[in-house]
Design a protein around this motif. Structure first.
Motif, PDB file in Angstrom:
ATOM      1  N   LEU A 171       0.820  -1.222   0.000  1.00 52.38           N
ATOM      2  CA  LEU A 171       0.000   0.000   0.000  1.00 52.38           C
ATOM      3  C   LEU A 171       0.851   1.268   0.000  1.00 52.38           C
ATOM      4  O   LEU A 171       0.459   2.285  -0.581  1.00 52.38           O
ATOM      5  CB  LEU A 171      -0.927  -0.014   1.205  1.00 52.38           C
ATOM      6  CG  LEU A 171      -2.015  -1.098   1.190  1.00 52.38           C
ATOM      7  CD1 LEU A 171      -2.815  -1.073   2.489  1.00 52.38           C
ATOM      8  CD2 LEU A 171      -2.946  -0.903  -0.011  1.00 52.38           C
ATOM      9  N   SER A 181      -7.528   6.288   2.265  1.00 51.41           N
ATOM     10  CA  SER A 181      -7.848   5.460   1.101  1.00 51.41           C
ATOM     11  C   SER A 181      -7.106   4.132   1.154  1.00 51.41           C
ATOM     12  O   SER A 181      -7.642   3.079   0.767  1.00 51.41           O
ATOM     13  CB  SER A 181      -7.498   6.213  -0.177  1.00 51.41           C
ATOM     14  OG  SER A 181      -6.114   6.538  -0.201  1.00 51.41           O
ATOM     15  N   ALA A 182      -5.859   4.166   1.623  1.00 53.45           N
ATOM     16  CA  ALA A 182      -5.091   2.923   1.729  1.00 53.45           C
ATOM     17  C   ALA A 182      -5.594   2.066   2.886  1.00 53.45           C
ATOM     18  O   ALA A 182      -5.631   0.823   2.800  1.00 53.45           O
ATOM     19  CB  ALA A 182      -3.615   3.253   1.898  1.00 53.45           C
ATOM     20  N   THR A 184      -8.542   1.678   3.981  1.00 51.11           N
ATOM     21  CA  THR A 184      -9.781   0.966   3.652  1.00 51.11           C
ATOM     22  C   THR A 184      -9.520  -0.312   2.871  1.00 51.11           C
ATOM     23  O   THR A 184     -10.397  -1.191   2.814  1.00 51.11           O
ATOM     24  CB  THR A 184     -10.701   1.883   2.826  1.00 51.11           C
ATOM     25  OG1 THR A 184      -9.997   2.296   1.634  1.00 51.11           O
ATOM     26  CG2 THR A 184     -11.111   3.107   3.627  1.00 51.11           C
ATOM     27  N   ARG A 185      -8.337  -0.436   2.300  1.00 47.17           N
ATOM     28  CA  ARG A 185      -8.026  -1.631   1.513  1.00 47.17           C
ATOM     29  C   ARG A 185      -7.352  -2.725   2.358  1.00 47.17           C
ATOM     30  O   ARG A 185      -7.108  -3.826   1.867  1.00 47.17           O
ATOM     31  CB  ARG A 185      -7.108  -1.245   0.356  1.00 47.17           C
ATOM     32  CG  ARG A 185      -7.754  -0.303  -0.654  1.00 47.17           C
ATOM     33  CD  ARG A 185      -6.765   0.141  -1.705  1.00 47.17           C
ATOM     34  NE  ARG A 185      -6.194  -1.019  -2.384  1.00 47.17           N
ATOM     35  CZ  ARG A 185      -5.103  -0.955  -3.155  1.00 47.17           C
ATOM     36  NH1 ARG A 185      -4.468   0.220  -3.293  1.00 47.17           N
ATOM     37  NH2 ARG A 185      -4.640  -2.040  -3.746  1.00 47.17           N
ATOM     38  N   GLU A 188      -9.386  -6.037   2.908  1.00 46.02           N
ATOM     39  CA  GLU A 188      -9.422  -6.879   1.706  1.00 46.02           C
ATOM     40  C   GLU A 188      -8.145  -7.675   1.553  1.00 46.02           C
ATOM     41  O   GLU A 188      -8.168  -8.870   1.239  1.00 46.02           O
ATOM     42  CB  GLU A 188      -9.657  -5.993   0.483  1.00 46.02           C
ATOM     43  CG  GLU A 188      -9.654  -6.756  -0.827  1.00 46.02           C
ATOM     44  CD  GLU A 188      -9.766  -5.823  -2.026  1.00 46.02           C
ATOM     45  OE1 GLU A 188      -9.609  -6.315  -3.152  1.00 46.02           O
ATOM     46  OE2 GLU A 188      -9.993  -4.604  -1.837  1.00 46.02           O
ATOM     47  N   LEU A 189      -6.990  -6.994   1.788  1.00 44.43           N
ATOM     48  CA  LEU A 189      -5.707  -7.676   1.632  1.00 44.43           C
ATOM     49  C   LEU A 189      -5.495  -8.722   2.729  1.00 44.43           C
ATOM     50  O   LEU A 189      -4.909  -9.790   2.500  1.00 44.43           O
ATOM     51  CB  LEU A 189      -4.578  -6.644   1.653  1.00 44.43           C
ATOM     52  CG  LEU A 189      -4.557  -5.650   0.468  1.00 44.43           C
ATOM     53  CD1 LEU A 189      -3.451  -4.621   0.651  1.00 44.43           C
ATOM     54  CD2 LEU A 189      -4.381  -6.382  -0.852  1.00 44.43           C
TER      55      LEU A 189
END
Length: 718
Positions: A171, A181-182, A184-185, A188-189
């Motif tokens: 990220l 923004s990073a 929030t991912r 998922e990862l």
């Protein structure tokens, strides 16, 4: 007249060299539309352009290497260390984690700050931007997560660490202006990671979110530098010559006022040095003309009418140049090539003199270089001056032998060709080959030559009639046998006509031998005895198969008839508007010579007791010859009549007769008022002898033992 020329020169060049000034008040409407007289920088426009260029520069962001993976490793190492300590309870461990994590984050951030200070000293803006961003976007771990950390085993931590490092590294490779923004991912990862325990998944997400920070920061210093560079690279905005500064009726702003002031267009800031310089320049041109005229041998030196004509030619030529110069406000920068500059020199060469035409060529070249100069940065445009000099000098050489109107047209063609060659040379020297502009310049040059010829042909009659100028072209026209007076002379007095033609041949050759006007002498000879047409039978050359009327009348009456032919001729020439130089020849060719035959006859018939016959009563009234041409025609007239009276003349007889006539005229004072020298009289005598030998060669005896003595006195007197 020379002062008039100076004024003409001044105003001809003033428009280019002296800017017009205006009475301008800020806030008031302008009374005129004012144009820029030169190119200057538009300071306000330039500043606006610079600011616009700076505004278009995007903010510069610095991408920093945050090295957050190291922070991840440090956190996991701290988790292993604290969880391995059996002496600490769960609550104690939670308290330690709650205090240690922020400290570790601050220490890591401090290392980043130190790196920025060392890599970019003095960039406090970037440092503050990083501090602010990290402080504002720092992630806060939920309270319940701290209670989950003590439950993680060493095996759990070992499995979680590489996953966390991978997620953070992946990220943080993106440019993150905002860490949210990073973050929030992260979930998922994590879900795609090999971790299976829920506790491990939940805690590794929080650790990753805690460590992820923005890595893209506004670099205000670099942004300012690029904007400054953009400003510096912005080209200045110029107000070009001819641009409208203010329209008529438009309110004058402070900005407009400053522009007018910068161009010296305000009356309150009038600069008088250009006026003084232009006055001196005009004075130098006039002084050059004045000194040349004073030291020349041209008639204009003492002839005010010719000086007035010279001034008028200059005025017309400058006026034509100024008319053409108006076209330079259009898109044709080379329209100055169209100006008929050679018109002035051609007229001067024909009407006044070749030497003055050459001097005028230089003057017109200087005027052209100023009048057609569209570059405000230079006083003269050598292109137009060079072209004007070339065409003017060409016109003088081309027209100096002109004796017909068609010769002027041929001279105009020569002017066109020379102008085209001059333009071609300038183009090659400038190393610019714009085809359209070159063709347009050629067209202007060709049109200029033809326009010059048309104007000269049209103006010639005006100058000839208005100033009584006898140009070579006019002389050739007057020598036409179909002229009414010459037709009258031929039909009514054929003997006088033949005599006049012979006198014309003699006088022309004699005049050319001493540098006088041979053509004037020839044409003047044709008309010098035109007065004999009033009483043709009283002159011996017209008495064919008839008696001599003078044998039966009083010598005083005969004298009056003979003398009257000069006066009658002048009156007839005036009636037909023949120019004054020819009238002067008709009036002066006899001077105040004595009618010797009738004088002696009167003395012989004089009765005793009467008053003695006075010699002055039997002389022509004059005046004596005032010019070389009149004197030469008078000598040729006497020589032709005397030699014609000889039967089978010999070389010696002709030479003796010619020299005797010249000596008699000289002794009688008939040549005292013209500027013939003794050396020129000797040259005239030799030339007359040579010409007469050519005329009478078939009747001359070689050699003549005894000169013929029997001459007809009456014929000689007539």
């Amino acid at each position: 007249m020379f002062a008039l020329l100076g004024i003409v020169f001044y105003f001809a060049m003033a428009g280019r060299l002296i800017p017009q000034t205006y009475d301008i008040v800020v806030g008031a409407p302008s009374e005129k539309t004012i144009y820029a007289t030169k190119q200057i920088e538009n300071a306000i426009g330039t500043q606006k352009a610079k600011e616009e260029a700076a505004r278009r520069v995007e903010p510069v962001y610095s991408i920093l290497s945050m090295k957050n993976e190291a922070l991840v490793q440090a956190i996991f190492e701290k988790l292993r260390q604290i969880n391995a300590d059996d002496q600490l309870g769960t609550n104690d461990k939670v308290n330690v984690f709650r205090n240690v994590f922020p400290t570790m984050f601050s220490d890591h951030a401090q290392m980043l700050y130190n790196t920025i200070r060392s890599d970019d000293p003095g960039n406090d803006g970037l440092l503050n931007e990083v501090k602010t961003a990290l402080a504002e976007q720092q992630y806060r771990i939920p309270e319940e997560v701290y209670f989950k950390f003590p439950r993680l085993t060493k095996e759990d931590l070992d499995a979680m660490e590489p996953v966390a490092i991978e997620i953070v590294g992946r990220l943080m490779n993106d440019q993150l202006l905002s860490a949210q923004s990073a973050r929030t991912r992260v979930a998922e990862l994590v879900n795609t990671s090999p971790l299976t325990k829920t506790l491990s998944r939940e805690t590794v997400q929080e650790i990753a979110r805690y460590v992820i920070t923005p890595n893209k920061f506004l670099n205000q210093k670099a942004t300012d530098e690029e904007r400054a560079e953009a400003r510096d690279n912005t080209k200045p905005v110029y107000i070009n010559k001819g641009d409208v500064l203010v329209y008529k009726g438009e309110t004058v702003t402070e900005e407009t006022y400053e522009r007018l002031k910068a161009m010296d267009l305000l009356k309150e800031k009038t600069n008088y040095w250009p006026q003084l310089g232009l006055t001196l320049l005009s004075g130098l041109l006039v002084l050059g003309l004045f000194m040349f005229v004073r030291q020349s041998e041209l008639p204009i030196r003492s002839h005010n009418v010719q000086l007035l004509m010279l001034a008028l030619i200059y005025v017309l030529n400058v006026f034509a140049m100024k008319i053409v110069a108006l076209g330079q406000n259009l898109a044709y920068s080379t329209i100055g090539y169209l100006a008929p500059v050679a018109m002035g020199t051609m007229l001067i060469a024909i009407l006044i003199g070749i030497p003055l035409a050459f001097v005028s060529s230089i003057v017109f070249a200087l005027l052209s270089s100023v009048i057609f100069n569209a570059n405000s940065e230079a006083l003269f445009d050598f292109r137009f001056g060079f072209l004007a000099l070339v065409v003017c000098i060409t016109s003088v050489f081309a027209v100096q032998r002109a004796n017909q109107r068609s010769s002027i047209l041929k001279s105009g063609i020569m002017v066109s060709l020379s102008g085209a060659v001059a333009i071609l040379s300038l183009t090659f020297l400038d190393n610019i080959y714009a085809r359209d502009e070159l063709l347009l310049s050629f067209g202007f040059a060709v049109a200029s030559g033809l326009l010059t010829a048309v104007l000269v042909i049209g103006l010639m009659p005006f100058f000839e009639v208005s100033f009584g100028i006898l140009s070579p072209l006019k002389l050739v026209e007057l020598s036409n046998p179909n002229h009414p007076l010459l037709r009258k002379l031929l039909t009514e007095t054929p003997g006088t006509y033949h005599h006049s033609v012979m006198v014309g041949n003699l006088s022309e050759a004699a005049a050319e031998s001493v540098g006088a006007n041979g053509l004037l002498c020839r044409v003047g000879s044709y008309y010098h005895d035109i007065g004999k047409t009033k009483r043709p039978s009283y002159f011996i050359e017209n008495q064919m198969n008839m008696g001599n009327p003078h044998d039966h009348i009083d010598p005083d009456l005969s004298k009056s008839i003979i003398v009257a032919h000069a006066r009658d001729g002048v009156e007839m020439l005036k009636e037909y508007n023949i120019p004054k130089p020819i009238r002067d020849i008709a009036e002066q060719h006899h001077g105040t010579t004595l009618l010797k035959f009738f004088y002696l006859k009167a003395k012989k018939l004089q009765a005793e007791g009467e008053e003695p016959v006075r010699e002055e009563d039997f002389r022509y009234p004059g005046p004596k010859a005032q010019s070389k041409e009149a004197a030469i025609v008078g000598i040729a007239d006497s020589v032709e009549a005397a030699v014609r009276s000889l039967r089978n003349p010999s070389i010696e007889q002709i030479d003796t007769m010619v020299r005797k006539i010249i000596k008699d005229r000289l002794d009688d004072g008939q040549l005292g008022e013209c500027d013939l020298t003794l050396k020129e009289l000797e040259t005239i005598a030799k030339t007359l002898n040579e010409t007469l030998l050519g005329i009478f060669h078939s009747r001359i005896e070689y050699p003549a033992e005894t000169p013929a003595k029997s001459e007809s006195k009456e014929v000689k007197q007539a």
